[in-house]
Write an enzyme that holds these catalytic residues in place. Structure first.
Site, PDB file in Angstrom:
ATOM      1  N   SER A   1      -8.288   6.769  40.647  1.00 18.72           N
ATOM      2  CA  SER A   1      -7.310   6.192  39.818  1.00 18.72           C
ATOM      3  C   SER A   1      -6.721   4.985  40.197  1.00 18.72           C
ATOM      4  O   SER A   1      -7.336   4.034  40.396  1.00 18.72           O
ATOM      5  CB  SER A   1      -6.186   7.269  39.542  1.00 18.72           C
ATOM      6  OG  SER A   1      -5.187   6.993  38.457  1.00 18.72           O
TER       7      SER A   1
ATOM      8  N   ASP B   1     -10.815  12.440  30.232  1.00 19.81           N
ATOM      9  CA  ASP B   1      -9.860  11.959  30.821  1.00 19.81           C
ATOM     10  C   ASP B   1      -8.801  11.250  29.426  1.00 19.81           C
ATOM     11  O   ASP B   1      -9.242  10.294  29.005  1.00 19.81           O
ATOM     12  CB  ASP B   1     -10.294  10.525  31.566  1.00 19.81           C
ATOM     13  CG  ASP B   1      -8.979  10.015  32.810  1.00 19.81           C
ATOM     14  OD1 ASP B   1      -7.924   9.790  32.352  1.00 19.81           O
ATOM     15  OD2 ASP B   1      -9.642   9.972  33.886  1.00 19.81           O
TER      16      ASP B   1
ATOM     17  N   HIS C   1      -8.757  13.797  34.500  1.00 21.67           N
ATOM     18  CA  HIS C   1      -8.221  12.892  35.558  1.00 21.67           C
ATOM     19  C   HIS C   1      -7.538  13.500  36.724  1.00 21.67           C
ATOM     20  O   HIS C   1      -7.178  13.111  37.647  1.00 21.67           O
ATOM     21  CB  HIS C   1      -7.114  12.115  34.816  1.00 21.67           C
ATOM     22  CG  HIS C   1      -6.830  10.650  35.636  1.00 21.67           C
ATOM     23  ND1 HIS C   1      -7.671   9.765  35.691  1.00 21.67           N
ATOM     24  CD2 HIS C   1      -5.850  10.473  36.431  1.00 21.67           C
ATOM     25  CE1 HIS C   1      -7.070   8.495  36.221  1.00 21.67           C
ATOM     26  NE2 HIS C   1      -5.880   9.229  36.726  1.00 21.67           N
TER      27      HIS C   1
END
Length: 205
Positions: A86, A165, A198
Site C-alpha cells: 500500500s 481490493d 487490501h
C-alpha cells in the site's frame, strides 16, 4: 504468520520491517487521522512545517537504517532489495527508482502507484510538501518518475494486487503506472489475484 521468516532463515536472508512513520514526534494533529501523520509518513522527507523536523522517512530508510544494520548486524548493504504494501508499496517503488544503486530488486503489494493523482497521496503531499510544490509531488510518484526518467536498471518490477481490493481504482491506480512503464520501456508485471482484497490476509498469503 505467512512463514516468511522461516524461509528467510533457510536462505540466509535478513527481513527488515521499518515503521511507517515517526512515533510520538509531538506534531500537533499527527494522531488525528489514519492517513496523515502517525502511521502515514509516506516514505518522504517533509519540507513543510510542522512536519519537516521529524517526518524524514525517506532519509531514514535509504541512508540511516542501512548504516545501522551494517554496523550492528553485519548486513551486506550492497545486496539489498526493497518491497512494501500500500503506502509502503509506493515507498518501495519510488525509493528504488530514485536509488537504483542501492537496491538490487523492487516489488510491491497493492501499491499507491500514482499518489499525486489520488486522494491519499494528494492529502499527504499537500501537508508534507505544500499544495503548490508539484515538483516534489512528482518526484515522489512512481508513475511520474518513470515518465520523466525513463527505464530504470531493473530487469523487471513485480507488483501483486488483490482483484477485490476496494481501493483499486480510487487510490492505487495501477493502470497509470503500467502506462508510464510501457512508455518508458520498463518491464513491469502487475499480477491480479482473485479473492483477495487490501488486507493483512492478502499480504500474509
Amino acid at each position: 504468520k505467512g512463514g516468511a521468516f522461516k524461509k528467510a532463515a533457510e536462505l540466509g536472508l535478513v527481513i527488515v520491517a521499518p515503521d511507517t512513520s515517526p512515533r510520538g514526534a509531538g506534531v500537533e494533529g499527527e494522531d488525528d487521522e489514519y492517513d496523515l501523520g502517525t502511521g502515514a509518513g509516506f516514505y518522504i522527507d517533509a519540507t513543510r512545517d510542522p512536519w519537516r523536523q521529524n517526518y524524514n522517512m525517506e532519509s531514514y530508510v535509504v541512508e540511516e537504517l542501512p548504516q545501522v544494520l551494517q554496523r550492528s548486524f553485519g548486513v551486506n548493504s550492497r545486496k539489498m532489495s526493497i518491497m512494501g504494501h500500500s503506502m509502503g508499496g509506493h515507498g518501495a517503488l519510488t525509493l528504488a527508482l530514485k536509488n537504483s544503486d542501492k537496491y538490487t530488486s523492487v516489488s510491491a503489494l497493492a501499491p499507491i502507484s500514482n499518489p499525486s493523482k489520488v486522494p491519499w497521496g494528494k492529502k499527504a503531499f499537500s501537508a508534507y510538501f505544500g499544495e503548490e510544490d508539484t515538483q516534489q509531488w512528482e518526484a515522489h510518484d512512481a508513475s511520474c518518475i518513470l515518465e520523466s526518467k525513463g527505464r530504470s536498471c531493473y530487469d523487471d518490477i513485480l507488483i501483486d494486487i488483490g482483484a477485490d481490493d476496494p481501493f483499486l481504482e480510487e487510490q492505487l491506480d495501477p493502470k497509470n503506472l503500467q502506462r508510464a512503464a510501457d512508455k518508458a520501456g520498463q518491464p513491469v508485471q502487475i499480477r491480479m489475484h482473485d479473492g483477495f482484497d487490501h488486507s493483512y490476509f492478502f499480504v500474509s498469503s
